[in-house]
Design an enzyme around this catalytic site. Sequence first.
Site, PDB file in Angstrom:
ATOM      1  N   TYR B 440       0.814  -1.236   0.000  1.00  0.00           N
ATOM      2  CA  TYR B 440       0.000   0.000   0.000  1.00  0.00           C
ATOM      3  C   TYR B 440       0.838   1.274   0.000  1.00  0.00           C
ATOM      4  O   TYR B 440       2.037   1.233   0.141  1.00  0.00           O
ATOM      5  CB  TYR B 440      -1.099  -0.028   1.052  1.00  0.00           C
ATOM      6  CG  TYR B 440      -0.782  -0.120   2.525  1.00  0.00           C
ATOM      7  CD1 TYR B 440       0.464   0.118   3.064  1.00  0.00           C
ATOM      8  CD2 TYR B 440      -1.826  -0.451   3.411  1.00  0.00           C
ATOM      9  CE1 TYR B 440       0.666   0.035   4.424  1.00  0.00           C
ATOM     10  CE2 TYR B 440      -1.616  -0.538   4.781  1.00  0.00           C
ATOM     11  CZ  TYR B 440      -0.363  -0.287   5.275  1.00  0.00           C
ATOM     12  OH  TYR B 440      -0.161  -0.359   6.608  1.00  0.00           O
ATOM     13  N   GLU B 441       0.160   2.389  -0.269  1.00  0.00           N
ATOM     14  CA  GLU B 441       0.851   3.681  -0.520  1.00  0.00           C
ATOM     15  C   GLU B 441       1.832   3.581  -1.683  1.00  0.00           C
ATOM     16  O   GLU B 441       2.878   4.225  -1.675  1.00  0.00           O
ATOM     17  CB  GLU B 441       1.586   4.177   0.738  1.00  0.00           C
ATOM     18  CG  GLU B 441       0.735   4.395   1.946  1.00  0.00           C
ATOM     19  CD  GLU B 441      -0.357   5.440   1.743  1.00  0.00           C
ATOM     20  OE1 GLU B 441      -0.256   6.241   0.799  1.00  0.00           O
ATOM     21  OE2 GLU B 441      -1.306   5.436   2.523  1.00  0.00           O
ATOM     22  N   GLY B 442       1.466   2.800  -2.690  1.00  0.00           N
ATOM     23  CA  GLY B 442       2.347   2.595  -3.839  1.00  0.00           C
ATOM     24  C   GLY B 442       3.192   1.362  -3.615  1.00  0.00           C
ATOM     25  O   GLY B 442       3.993   1.333  -2.687  1.00  0.00           O
TER      26      GLY B 442
END
Lengths: 594, 594
Positions: B440-442
């Site tokens: 997550y968050e890229g």
Amino acid sequence: MPKYQAPLRDMKFLLNEVLEIGTYSNLPRFSDAPPDVVDAVLEGGAAFAQEVLQPINAIGDRQGCKRNPDASVKTPDGFKAAFKQMSDDGWMAMSADQQWGGQGLPRVVSMPFLEMCSSANMAFSMYPGLTRGAAEAIQEGGSDEQKKTYLTNMMTGKWAGTMNLTEPQCGTDLGLIRTKAVPQPDGSYKITGQKIWISGGEQDLTENIIQLVLARIEGGPEGIKGISLFIVPKFMVNADGSLGARNAFQCGGLEEKMGIHGNSTCVMHYEGATGFLVGEPHKGMRTMFVMMNEARLGVGLQGLAQAEVAFQNAAEFARDRVQGRSITGVKAPDKPADPIIVHPDVRRMLMNMKSFTEGARAFAYWTALQGDLEKVSPDAHVREKAEDRMTLLTPVIKAFLTDRGFQCTTDALQLHGGTGYTREQGVEQFVRDARIALIYEGTNGIQALDLVGRKLAANGGRAVFGFFSDLEEFVAANEADPRMKPYIEGLQSATAQLKEATMWLMQNGMSNFDNAGASSHDYLQLFGLTAFALMWAKMAKAALEREGTGDAFYANKLATARYFFERVLPDVTSHLAKVKTGAGSVMALPADAF
Amino acid sequence: MPKYQAPLRDMKFLLNEVLEIGTYSNLPRFSDAPPDVVDAVLEGGAAFAQEVLQPINAIGDRQGCKRNPDASVKTPDGFKAAFKQMSDDGWMAMSADQQWGGQGLPRVVSMPFLEMCSSANMAFSMYPGLTRGAAEAIQEGGSDEQKKTYLTNMMTGKWAGTMNLTEPQCGTDLGLIRTKAVPQPDGSYKITGQKIWISGGEQDLTENIIQLVLARIEGGPEGIKGISLFIVPKFMVNADGSLGARNAFQCGGLEEKMGIHGNSTCVMHYEGATGFLVGEPHKGMRTMFVMMNEARLGVGLQGLAQAEVAFQNAAEFARDRVQGRSITGVKAPDKPADPIIVHPDVRRMLMNMKSFTEGARAFAYWTALQGDLEKVSPDAHVREKAEDRMTLLTPVIKAFLTDRGFQCTTDALQLHGGTGYTREQGVEQFVRDARIALIYEGTNGIQALDLVGRKLAANGGRAVFGFFSDLEEFVAANEADPRMKPYIEGLQSATAQLKEATMWLMQNGMSNFDNAGASSHDYLQLFGLTAFALMWAKMAKAALEREGTGDAFYANKLATARYFFERVLPDVTSHLAKVKTGAGSVMALPADAF
């Protein structure tokens, strides 16, 4: 939901074109495995794995096993029927001796089937896998009467078998076993104690369960030299083969685990249960080690198998999922975005998995072939060489294939992005299931110690020097072929580094045993990479010979080989550097500094 | 059950002796953080994490979140009370501006607290973490009225905040967003669409939830340039600050996940919900990126935090569990076996974890300090330099700390043997929880692309060349000290290899963008290792200066530094080799060959 398609093309390539099992058709077992039989085994096995085992894999994970108030255990829906089918259709006994109801096929021919079952449903496959292991232990160490009583029913899957080693105070260190065996006037023993983490210790798949139990005969020597092996059947077996009284043990509870939920992991309470000694008193570890060595190859295969199914699902996701555009220009103008397989970092993960699974398959099958040759070759030199390879490489297969196989499952999850983290998609089950394989049948750290502490030194280093010869002979035979150059160069470099690490260990591991222990992990990794390099060079050779057919399979095999040599093999250098630092900084801190 | 003890000694060492935050006491924010305040924050934060959050971590994992038939969501037992205490005791707002109810402490001072909470209970910590991120986005991009309406309540934890980015068809590629925003006469928008994987999208912790939602204003440009950011409160906020009508959205379901079960992962249905534009139309990504960059540091910290708690439990297990004897002779003759910490391969795993957690902590805190200096330094050059470091290193922190942090959790599980695989022990939860942080968050692949595709080239390479200067200046300042030699040599070698890889990328990444993509992962790993080398050299220097005090902490720090340089840093060589092979073998296969 995840899918699984048996990689039959690759399996056939290995059996027929790399290992060339046809060249052994004059030997026992191989003579019973002509090409049409092998093909039937592969095709039928694939259908069984894909259509019977795979559909109940996620069900097994969700339902898990349930212990009833009467201490019986219910396996997940569908497991019982699948086990029965596996037994009825003869899959269980494929490589068992014909004397015990088997088909007597070579072990190497059974490898694809074992791999397929483990890819399709690892938790399920442990029931037949441990049964096979227990049966082989009885075959190895049991009396004629014990063989007659148990083997056919176990080999064919009418009954199941287990291994009872671990107790709360001992896992790796079996010398600490407390379970007691008290001799009885009739020659049997009363077994009392608690065993934990017993896979399949109780289940509802088979009418009888044959527990193999390690215990200490009262008054015997302390430590590992006082451990004996016992057959402890759930139901006593009458002289006519019918089942008699229920034995005095039961499942005291099931372990909640990270994965392999479909396999029952039991706490077993033995309360004066009747047991029968296998082999000599206090020599139980000998037979158990035979069984464990076989089992370790099977566990290595689990690492490959979970990597394979995870890889297949990742590849499908990468072709289907559209997200972003290729950095070198739009590739799918008709779609809102390109399939993510266009992105080089996605390719990198797929190529890591593909070069691992194909290399691991070659390594595992080649080693299994050594197991066959060890048994059936008429040539004593071949048998010795095969046994050396098998013995030396077993810890490498177990640890390297499960380490890197687990890494493949977690890369496959990564490739799915957030989807991979959801339970619905199913790839996270592969990660959780695969994780146990680094631990059981001897942790991977124990495998590394076995390699450097036992296997290297055995017979004056005969096996490891023999393996160096394998590497060097392949180089010598193929270095003149310019097309083989990229592979031969990598193989030479890895070989040189493996030899350097081996010499370092021989010089420094004896003067300070901690040097051997501290470097064992990296040495095993270096060993595994070098063995893979040999396998990839062998595969490249076989592919080059057939590239002219125009079959894209061979061109793809060569491209994957190139990836392995360029992108995976360079790890040998850092492993060598770590090996050569020894124990100094590893052991520098006092224990309370952590 | 696992335990957690905040590593306060190491945290103080970093803040006071490595980063020397006291030297900034003349700067805003730092002037509000004298040593006694910092100590109170550390001690009080440790108590909160250990006594309030840690005990509900396993509960959260087992219970998970439940969606009620009325679409409300129940978080696990204890979460609501813990959230209230976190808010009431002022922990939420520690580094928020005093204007919005915060204490205005430097970010670097809040890092230990964030780390401790994440070690103690990662799933819980995501609720305040995302709230802080959402509040910072409003602070960055919102109007004065929006700030006045939402910020104090969000910063102090009276209300929660979320980020609504993902939709079924788009995660990484937000240009594909379909959620629509229709302008209303009163200046507000009606938001309609489905969002997935919304952490904390619905919960029972706070009286209001402020959703930040990315949506496309009807008629706006296609792709990423048509995305706007909206505030969509669960309950409308009246002019007097009281809560008004329930907005038109709800949680349509919860995602079943591999881990972080205590955090609600929601499918959100927006059905003409009232939203308020943040900043300019179609420029939503700008504000969202500010927020994401902050969040990425937080995710990196999660990698460290899970590694730390897993390491602590592994170390305790290694000291307690007796199994086998040391290969150099019996160490605990009074016990049936030696504690497993005597075994070199167990040490190797512990030292890997220890050298990672301490290096990661230094790296994360040092980067957070740059974030402070970027904001409060009076010197424009210092601000620019700090911003360059922060921007360049954010993707490295996010990916490298989560990759290797996850590896630590799985090594900690391994060290526990079979015990680690059981749910009862609890270490397997760390593995499952930590796994999301790579995604997550890229995803970490996106971080690597961000590093090579954006960060390297920005401002003509100013940031990366500045980082090379950081490395070289440290070497120049310390190479004359013979005690620093082992660390300086390693740092020089890593720096040279990082520069070589960078030059290779600059030469080959532009001619074929696939080269950059194919090498981005290994380049980021090489970058992370080199940054760790700088941190370990800095820590070694600080420890050498204090070694004479006789405090064993410093001797242990130096021994761990030595381990890092001998046993971890050698990986740079294989990463460099992989970088330099480029895209050739990575992209060689056709997509249908997988």
